[in-house]
Write a protein that holds these residues in place. Structure first.
Motif, PDB file in Angstrom:
ATOM      1  N   PRO A 436      -6.958  -7.614  -4.840  1.00 47.75           N
ATOM      2  CA  PRO A 436      -7.120  -7.528  -3.379  1.00 47.75           C
ATOM      3  C   PRO A 436      -5.970  -8.215  -2.654  1.00 47.75           C
ATOM      4  O   PRO A 436      -5.631  -9.370  -2.940  1.00 47.75           O
ATOM      5  N   GLY A 437      -5.327  -7.482  -1.766  1.00 50.82           N
ATOM      6  CA  GLY A 437      -4.225  -8.030  -0.984  1.00 50.82           C
ATOM      7  C   GLY A 437      -2.903  -8.050  -1.706  1.00 50.82           C
ATOM      8  O   GLY A 437      -1.881  -8.463  -1.129  1.00 50.82           O
ATOM      9  N   GLU A 438      -2.872  -7.606  -2.965  1.00 51.85           N
ATOM     10  CA  GLU A 438      -1.638  -7.647  -3.756  1.00 51.85           C
ATOM     11  C   GLU A 438      -0.787  -6.410  -3.461  1.00 51.85           C
ATOM     12  O   GLU A 438      -1.290  -5.301  -3.357  1.00 51.85           O
ATOM     13  N   ALA A 439       0.496  -6.610  -3.326  1.00 46.24           N
ATOM     14  CA  ALA A 439       1.422  -5.485  -3.117  1.00 46.24           C
ATOM     15  C   ALA A 439       2.666  -5.750  -3.927  1.00 46.24           C
ATOM     16  O   ALA A 439       2.874  -6.846  -4.455  1.00 46.24           O
TER      17      ALA A 439
END
Length: 440
Positions: A436-439
């Motif tokens: 989650p929230g990782e790019a």
């Protein structure tokens, strides 16, 4: 073969086809001339046919499709069709058949090839889909090269003094570590334009793939050894129910041809396991278990193809990771040029735009996908090439191996096998979903 086959002049196409047919036949001869007649007729594993069966089968398929169908000419040996029909006799049963002996098999394939070359001089490459752009001839080239790879796998199972030689693969030239981010979005999977693409590669269609991370290189021997050393083969947590049952039934303790002492055997030669080579001769269940142990998973087939073909700069799908040009030696380890996978980092010129290496050649890569037809699939030229294998029996492999010829390998090419098979030149790489929230 290159897309420009769609526009090449007929005489030039005849030259391309003659060269490809000759390259395939020279390889078939190398693999069968390397051993004596006793080895040719012997079954080296119940998983494989005798080499002499493969040789005559190659000739029989060439006769059926080119001499009889395309050429509409008199049969050479229609009395043997049933012996070399792969669907009539299981591999384990083929040694008991009244097969052509080595001299007869060689004479038969020579006679068929002579008739095919005569046909190639005059055939018109138009009028029906089977002959457009030389498709039937390209199909036979690919068929022979696929059986050559099968015969190479038989050589790996053969017991006895080494008979095959080749130069060693190139050394690592760039460090390749970690994972690459493949952004979410649609891409074109499959093809509707590749002249010699087989029916299961068609038609081209759009697939929207969520963003994912993928290994920049195949899993290496060193990485896999850590899984073995950590007790991975004895810890049920990492295995699916079917995988664990197979591991127990087959008493798996490591990849095929590993000896448990840091050595393995390749084509009759025993030596130390090379840590930076992609691991090879693992089944789908082993690949799945390793991925679970590593906190990852196998990529889906669509993920694999997007990583291999999608060019974010243009938004189009390339034929190969490096572009649209046919493979050259600096791009990939193909065609039995070497008798082993190359170390990770040996082919920087073959990397994809996302920096994913060795997607083509070295080892077939297991994916998490069952083999099935694409939306709009149409069987061509016969159901038994692909359609009869669709369903939940076979897993898809991608990318080719060091034993795959360039004519039978492209970014859209699909291979499939039972998840228990590991006599093939199979390896894998892993993938994972973003946190989650990782790019990237």
């Amino acid at each position: 073969m290159a897309d420009d086959l769609r526009t090449v002049l007929a005489d030039d196409l005849r030259t391309v086809l003659a060269d490809d047919l000759d390259r395939a036949r020279r390889r078939s001869q190398l693999l069968t001339d390397a051993v004596d007649d006793d080895d040719l007729v012997r079954q080296h594993s119940r998983l494989m046919s005798p080499l002499v069966w493969d040789l005559a089968h190659i000739g029989n398929q060439e006769e059926l499709w080119l001499v009889r169908d395309v050429g509409d000419r008199e049969p050479v040996r229609d009395d043997i069709d049933h012996l070399y029909d792969a669907f009539k006799h299981a591999r384990a049963d083929r040694p008991a058949l009244p097969l052509l002996d080595p001299a007869q098999a060689r004479a038969y394939t020579r006679t068929v090839r002579d008739k095919v070359l005569d046909l190639l001089d005059t055939v018109a490459f138009e009028g029906r889909p089977l002959v457009e752009h030389g498709f039937a001839f390209g199909m036979i080239v690919q068929h022979e090269q696929q059986h050559d790879e099968t015969m190479l796998a038989t050589h790996q199972l053969r017991v006895g003094a080494p008979v095959l030689t080749a130069s060693p693969p190139p050394a690592t030239t760039v460090p390749v570590e970690g994972e690459a981010w493949i952004p979410a979005g649609p891409f074109t999977m499959g093809t509707s334009t590749e002249p010699w693409a087989l029916d299961n590669e068609r038609p081209a269609h759009t697939v929207d793939v969520p963003g994912f991370f993928v290994d920049r290189a195949p899993v290496t021997n060193a990485q896999y050894q850590r899984f073995v050393a950590d007790g991975g083969y004895h810890d049920q947590r990492w295995w699916s129910a079917d995988g664990w049952a197979h591991r127990q039934r087959a008493d798996l303790t490591g990849p095929m041809h590993w000896h448990g002492d840091g050595s393995y055997t390749r084509f009759g030669r025993r030596g130390p396991i090379q840590p930076d080579e992609p691991v090879v001769h693992v089944c789908w269940y082993e690949a799945e278990a390793y991925a679970a142990w590593a906190g990852r998973r196998l990529p889906t087939e669509a993920e694999w193809e997007k990583a291999a073909r999608f060019d974010p700069a243009t938004g189009r799908s390339r034929r190969f990771p490096w572009g649209d040009d046919d493979p050259r030696p600096e791009h990939a380890n193909l065609g039995q040029r070497h008798l082993a996978p190359a170390p990770v980092g040996a082919y920087p010129a073959g990397a994809s735009p996302a920096g994913v290496h060795q997607l083509i050649g070295d080892v077939w890569e297991w994916t998490g996908t069952w083999f099935d037809g694409y939306p709009g699939f149409t069987a061509f030229p016969y159901r038994e090439y692909s359609e009869v294998f669709f369903g939940r029996d076979h897993r898809v492999l991608r990318g080719g191996s060091f034993g795959t010829d360039r004519a039978a390998c492209r970014g859209t090419f699909r291979n499939w096998d039972y998840p228990i098979r590991r006599q093939i030149f199979s390896g894998f790489r892993t993938a994972r979903d973003p946190l989650p929230g990782e790019a990237a």
